[in-house]
Design a protein around this motif. Structure first.
Motif, short mmCIF file in Angstrom:
data_model
loop_
_atom_site.label_atom_id
_atom_site.label_comp_id
_atom_site.label_asym_id
_atom_site.label_seq_id
_atom_site.Cartn_x
_atom_site.Cartn_y
_atom_site.Cartn_z
N ARG A 219 -123.41 60.12 12.31
CA ARG A 219 -123.38 61.27 11.42
C ARG A 219 -124.59 62.17 11.65
O ARG A 219 -124.47 63.40 11.66
CB ARG A 219 -123.33 60.81 9.97
CG ARG A 219 -123.24 61.94 8.96
CD ARG A 219 -123.12 61.40 7.56
NE ARG A 219 -121.91 60.59 7.41
CZ ARG A 219 -121.57 59.95 6.29
NH1 ARG A 219 -122.37 60.02 5.23
NH2 ARG A 219 -120.48 59.24 6.24
N VAL A 223 -124.69 66.17 12.80
CA VAL A 223 -125.37 67.20 11.99
C VAL A 223 -126.38 67.96 12.85
O VAL A 223 -126.46 69.20 12.81
CB VAL A 223 -126.06 66.55 10.78
CG1 VAL A 223 -126.97 67.57 10.08
CG2 VAL A 223 -125.03 66.01 9.81
N THR A 226 -124.57 70.22 15.42
CA THR A 226 -124.00 71.40 14.75
C THR A 226 -125.09 72.39 14.37
O THR A 226 -124.93 73.60 14.54
CB THR A 226 -123.22 70.97 13.50
OG1 THR A 226 -122.18 70.06 13.88
CG2 THR A 226 -122.60 72.17 12.82
#
Length: 338
Positions: A219, A223, A226
């Motif tokens: 995760r 993040v 992105t």
């Protein structure tokens, strides 16, 4: 993440894309409808499609044709479905498009005139036999967008999808990107309005399905990736490439409309002879209640044949003093030349 990367590559390869997007206009309606179609093309190819879904697409096609016109260009997605041998989808989209064009024209209040003027305007604006360098930028040939094509090719190879030619051949969105690119070599509006949006969607879908979905990324990694891509996209969008955000048209033409220079403008009922449409745009913005007319307004193709021929001849001769003599001989005391 995938959409950020695909848009970033498109913005870096085609800086003009941002300018067209920020111009707004009904063009954005057509692009939004096209992207909706790209996202839902598989539904049109299913054996049964609900009336609600077909009604939604029909409503969007009606809005696009009513607000933007040039309904005949919506035959390009139908052609893409045919090239992809998606017969069921092609038939569904064809009748939805036909109804959308007819109803959209009817909403104008003058359907036959709406359709005729849209087709005639497109033909005249796209050239009418004049050299392409005399046309507005969007109607000139594209450069082929080699940088974007190389990026797409590398990503396709990295994803291993270059071996799956059969799937690409059955994808109407990929066909639409190819058709838009090919026709863009004649007029880049085909590329920017049809091919490039379809290509961006294809690239985002490829990145999502081949390089992102199902991969064991943490995760935190997602993040960070992105955020980095979003930051890079922000820098690319805000960069003043080719002075796209700082052109001096306002500084150049604003003095014409300054109150102390009122005598530079035509008197009541006169004509302001201009070769640059930006003079018209700025004038309407600053004084929408003006009591004179412009030689060139929204689009040169709207001019009568004689006026259009004179304008093209002046442009061809480099807007020189000698060329402007064509207009000088027509001047009345109430007219001006800018």
């Amino acid at each position: 993440c995938s959409s950020d990367l695909s848009l970033l590559l498109a913005v870096l390869a085609e800086p003009l894309l941002l300018v067209r997007l920020f111009l707004g206009r009904p063009y954005l309606i057509s692009v939004a409808v096209l992207l909706f179609l790209c996202a839902n093309w598989r539904l049109l190819c299913e054996p049964w499609v609900s009336r609600a879904r077909q009604g939604c697409l029909l409503a969007l096609l009606i809005a696009a044709n009513w607000m933007h016109g040039s309904g005949f260009l919506w035959g390009l997605p139908v052609l893409a479905f045919l090239c992809a041998r998606q017969w069921r989808g092609a038939i569904r989209l064809a009748w939805l498009t036909a109804v959308g064009v007819v109803v959209g024209a009817a909403l104008s209040g003058h359907p036959l005139q709406f359709l005729w003027q849209g087709a005639a305007h497109a033909v005249r604006a796209a050239g009418g036999g004049w050299p392409s360098y005399l046309l507005v930028g969007e109607f000139q040939p594209s450069s082929g967008s080699l940088q974007f094509l190389v990026c797409v090719g590398l990503i396709v190879a990295a994803a291993g999808r270059h071996r799956d030619l059969g799937a690409w051949a059955r994808n109407p969105v990929a066909w639409l990107a190819a058709i838009g690119w090919l026709l863009g070599l004649s007029s880049q509006r085909f590329w920017f309005d049809w091919g490039l949006p379809a290509a961006i969607f294809c690239l985002a879908d490829l990145l999502e399905t081949s390089l992102v979905a199902g991969r064991p990324y943490s995760r935190a990694a997602r993040v960070v990736a992105t955020a980095v891509l979003a930051f890079a996209l922000t820098l690319a969008v805000s960069a003043d490439h080719g002075r796209r955000w700082s052109n001096d048209l306002w500084r150049l033409y604003a003095p014409i409309y300054a109150p102390q220079n009122r005598t530079w403008l035509p008197d009541r009922g006169g004509v302001l002879y201009n070769t640059d449409m930006n003079i018209f745009y700025l004038g309407v913005y600053l004084n929408p209640q003006m009591d004179y007319r412009f030689e060139v307004g929204f689009e040169p193709a709207l001019l009568p044949d004689r006026d259009l021929s004179e304008l093209r001849e002046i442009q061809r001769r480099g807007v020189s003093d000698d060329a402007l003599g064509i207009w000088v001989r027509r001047l009345r005391p109430i007219d001006r030349i800018a």
